[in-house]
Design a protein around this motif. Sequence first.
Motif, PDB file in Angstrom:
ATOM      1  N   ASP A  68       1.003  -1.427   0.305  1.00 40.60           N
ATOM      2  CA  ASP A  68       0.056  -0.391  -0.010  1.00 40.60           C
ATOM      3  C   ASP A  68       0.838   1.339   0.188  1.00 40.60           C
ATOM      4  OD1 ASP A  68      -2.694  -0.525  -0.508  1.00 40.60           O
ATOM      5  OD2 ASP A  68      -3.113   0.386   1.787  1.00 40.60           O
ATOM      6  N   GLY A  69       2.200   0.973   0.954  1.00 41.37           N
ATOM      7  CA  GLY A  69       2.829   2.398   0.963  1.00 41.37           C
ATOM      8  C   GLY A  69       3.767   2.722  -0.422  1.00 41.37           C
ATOM      9  N   GLU A  70       3.996   1.502  -0.467  1.00 34.93           N
ATOM     10  CA  GLU A  70       4.887   1.493  -2.123  1.00 34.93           C
ATOM     11  C   GLU A  70       3.912   2.190  -3.326  1.00 34.93           C
ATOM     12  OE1 GLU A  70       6.336  -2.016  -3.026  1.00 34.93           O
ATOM     13  OE2 GLU A  70       7.628  -1.923  -1.281  1.00 34.93           O
ATOM     14  N   LEU A  71       2.718   1.694  -3.261  1.00 34.28           N
ATOM     15  CA  LEU A  71       1.714   1.671  -4.398  1.00 34.28           C
ATOM     16  C   LEU A  71       0.748   3.522  -3.827  1.00 34.28           C
ATOM     17  CD1 LEU A  71      -1.062  -0.611  -4.141  1.00 34.28           C
ATOM     18  CD2 LEU A  71       0.126   0.512  -6.607  1.00 34.28           C
ATOM     19  N   ALA A  72       0.852   4.218  -3.357  1.00 29.54           N
ATOM     20  CA  ALA A  72       1.124   5.471  -2.463  1.00 29.54           C
ATOM     21  C   ALA A  72       2.805   6.479  -3.238  1.00 29.54           C
ATOM     22  CB  ALA A  72       1.109   5.704  -1.462  1.00 29.54           C
ATOM     23  N   ASN A  73       3.485   5.538  -2.918  1.00 26.49           N
ATOM     24  CA  ASN A  73       4.623   6.011  -3.055  1.00 26.49           C
ATOM     25  C   ASN A  73       5.214   6.490  -4.960  1.00 26.49           C
ATOM     26  OD1 ASN A  73       6.326   6.905  -1.010  1.00 26.49           O
ATOM     27  ND2 ASN A  73       7.371   5.137  -0.912  1.00 26.49           N
ATOM     28  N   THR A  74       4.563   5.734  -5.603  1.00 19.58           N
ATOM     29  CA  THR A  74       4.349   5.168  -6.995  1.00 19.58           C
ATOM     30  C   THR A  74       3.494   6.119  -7.544  1.00 19.58           C
ATOM     31  OG1 THR A  74       5.118   2.548  -6.869  1.00 19.58           O
ATOM     32  CG2 THR A  74       4.338   3.715  -8.646  1.00 19.58           C
ATOM     33  N   ALA A  75       2.519   6.220  -6.830  1.00 19.66           N
ATOM     34  CA  ALA A  75       1.542   7.135  -7.381  1.00 19.66           C
ATOM     35  C   ALA A  75       1.657   8.924  -7.470  1.00 19.66           C
ATOM     36  CB  ALA A  75       0.026   7.684  -6.538  1.00 19.66           C
ATOM     37  N   ARG A  76       2.886   8.993  -5.771  1.00 21.19           N
ATOM     38  CA  ARG A  76       2.829  10.253  -5.499  1.00 21.19           C
ATOM     39  C   ARG A  76       3.785  10.406  -6.715  1.00 21.19           C
ATOM     40  NH1 ARG A  76       2.166   9.704  -0.092  1.00 21.19           N
ATOM     41  NH2 ARG A  76       3.770   8.405   0.009  1.00 21.19           N
ATOM     42  N   ARG A  77       5.123   9.677  -7.406  1.00 24.48           N
ATOM     43  CA  ARG A  77       5.789   9.617  -8.405  1.00 24.48           C
ATOM     44  C   ARG A  77       5.217  10.158  -9.390  1.00 24.48           C
ATOM     45  NH1 ARG A  77       8.876   5.140  -6.242  1.00 24.48           N
ATOM     46  NH2 ARG A  77      10.395   6.121  -4.652  1.00 24.48           N
ATOM     47  N   LEU A  78       4.524   9.700  -9.574  1.00 22.26           N
ATOM     48  CA  LEU A  78       3.549   9.258 -11.002  1.00 22.26           C
ATOM     49  C   LEU A  78       2.753  11.077 -11.018  1.00 22.26           C
ATOM     50  CD1 LEU A  78       1.459   6.205 -11.998  1.00 22.26           C
ATOM     51  CD2 LEU A  78       3.232   7.483 -13.799  1.00 22.26           C
ATOM     52  N   ASP A  79       2.650  11.363  -9.699  1.00 19.83           N
ATOM     53  CA  ASP A  79       2.199  12.499  -9.927  1.00 19.83           C
ATOM     54  C   ASP A  79       2.476  13.923  -9.921  1.00 19.83           C
ATOM     55  OD1 ASP A  79      -0.485  11.941  -9.659  1.00 19.83           O
ATOM     56  OD2 ASP A  79      -0.771  12.508  -7.407  1.00 19.83           O
ATOM     57  N   VAL A  80       3.955  13.601  -9.723  1.00 19.25           N
ATOM     58  CA  VAL A  80       5.275  14.907 -10.140  1.00 19.25           C
ATOM     59  C   VAL A  80       5.354  14.587 -11.448  1.00 19.25           C
ATOM     60  CG1 VAL A  80       7.772  15.146  -9.667  1.00 19.25           C
ATOM     61  CG2 VAL A  80       6.013  15.033  -7.774  1.00 19.25           C
ATOM     62  N   VAL A  81       6.119  12.953 -12.127  1.00 22.84           N
ATOM     63  CA  VAL A  81       5.706  13.311 -13.633  1.00 22.84           C
ATOM     64  C   VAL A  81       4.868  13.674 -14.632  1.00 22.84           C
ATOM     65  CG1 VAL A  81       5.747  11.439 -15.325  1.00 22.84           C
ATOM     66  CG2 VAL A  81       7.486  11.528 -13.115  1.00 22.84           C
ATOM     67  N   HIS A  82       3.960  13.504 -14.175  1.00 24.26           N
ATOM     68  CA  HIS A  82       2.436  14.676 -15.135  1.00 24.26           C
ATOM     69  C   HIS A  82       3.278  15.647 -14.755  1.00 24.26           C
ATOM     70  CE1 HIS A  82      -1.604  16.372 -15.072  1.00 24.26           C
ATOM     71  NE2 HIS A  82      -1.140  15.046 -16.241  1.00 24.26           N
ATOM     72  N   ASP A  83       3.650  16.224 -13.634  1.00 24.93           N
ATOM     73  CA  ASP A  83       3.451  18.403 -13.557  1.00 24.93           C
ATOM     74  C   ASP A  83       4.323  18.422 -14.224  1.00 24.93           C
ATOM     75  OD1 ASP A  83       1.176  18.035 -11.747  1.00 24.93           O
ATOM     76  OD2 ASP A  83       2.260  17.967  -9.761  1.00 24.93           O
ATOM     77  N   TYR A  84       5.831  17.573 -14.045  1.00 28.83           N
ATOM     78  CA  TYR A  84       6.927  17.863 -14.900  1.00 28.83           C
ATOM     79  C   TYR A  84       6.610  18.044 -16.170  1.00 28.83           C
ATOM     80  CZ  TYR A  84      10.562  17.722 -11.032  1.00 28.83           C
ATOM     81  OH  TYR A  84      11.252  18.446  -9.436  1.00 28.83           O
ATOM     82  N   TRP A  85       5.448  16.796 -17.008  1.00 28.62           N
ATOM     83  CA  TRP A  85       5.528  17.301 -18.406  1.00 28.62           C
ATOM     84  C   TRP A  85       4.549  18.327 -18.744  1.00 28.62           C
ATOM     85  CZ3 TRP A  85       8.170  14.790 -21.979  1.00 28.62           C
ATOM     86  CH2 TRP A  85       8.842  14.024 -22.385  1.00 28.62           C
ATOM     87  N   SER A  86       3.266  18.188 -18.328  1.00 26.31           N
ATOM     88  CA  SER A  86       2.852  19.223 -18.352  1.00 26.31           C
ATOM     89  C   SER A  86       3.741  20.501 -18.908  1.00 26.31           C
ATOM     90  CB  SER A  86       1.336  19.648 -17.569  1.00 26.31           C
ATOM     91  OG  SER A  86       1.821  18.892 -16.437  1.00 26.31           O
ATOM     92  N   GLY A  87       4.820  20.618 -17.273  1.00 27.67           N
ATOM     93  CA  GLY A  87       5.321  21.928 -17.767  1.00 27.67           C
ATOM     94  C   GLY A  87       5.933  22.373 -19.006  1.00 27.67           C
TER      95      GLY A  87
END
Length: 151
Positions: A68-87
Motif C-alpha cells: 500500500d505504501g509503495e503504491l502510494a509512493n508510486t502514485a505520488r511519483r506519477l503525479d510529479v512526472v505528470h506535473d513535469y511533463w505538463s510544465g
Amino acid sequence: GHPGGQKAQNADSEIRSLIVSSDTTGIDLENMQKALIKVSGGMTVAQRDIQVAQAELFALAQKLAQTDGELANTARRLDVVHDYWSGFSRGLQDTEHEVFEGKSGMLLKKAETRPRQLPALPSSPRPHSTTAQRICDPGEPMPARPSTSMM
C-alpha cells in the motif's frame, strides 16, 4: 418362602446390580477420560495451527501495508512526472510561440517594408513540376527555372 429371606435376597440382587452398574460406570468414565484426552490433544494441535495461521495472516497484513505504501509512493511519483511533463509541454508551447512571434530574438525579423506575395498560379495546368519539390526560403524569390541540383 420366608419374608425376611425374600428381603435379604432382594437387597442382595440390588447390591449386585449396583456393583455391576458401578463397574460399567467406571468403564464409561474411563472411556470418557480417554475421549477427553484425545479431544484436548486435538484442540492443542488446532490451537497451534490457529497460532501459525494468525502469524501468517499478520505477515500478510504487514506485506499488504508495505505494498500500500509503495503504491502510494508510486502514485505520488506519477503525479510529479505528470506535473513535469505538463510544465515541459507548456514551456515548449511558450517557446514555440515566442520564436514564431519573433519576441525571443532567435529569428531575425524580416524587413517589414515589402509585403510578401505568393507567386501567381499558371492559368493552364502543367505536367508535374519540380518547383513544388524544391524547398526555398520564404523571403527568397522563386527561381525562373526549376533547379535540377536539389532533386
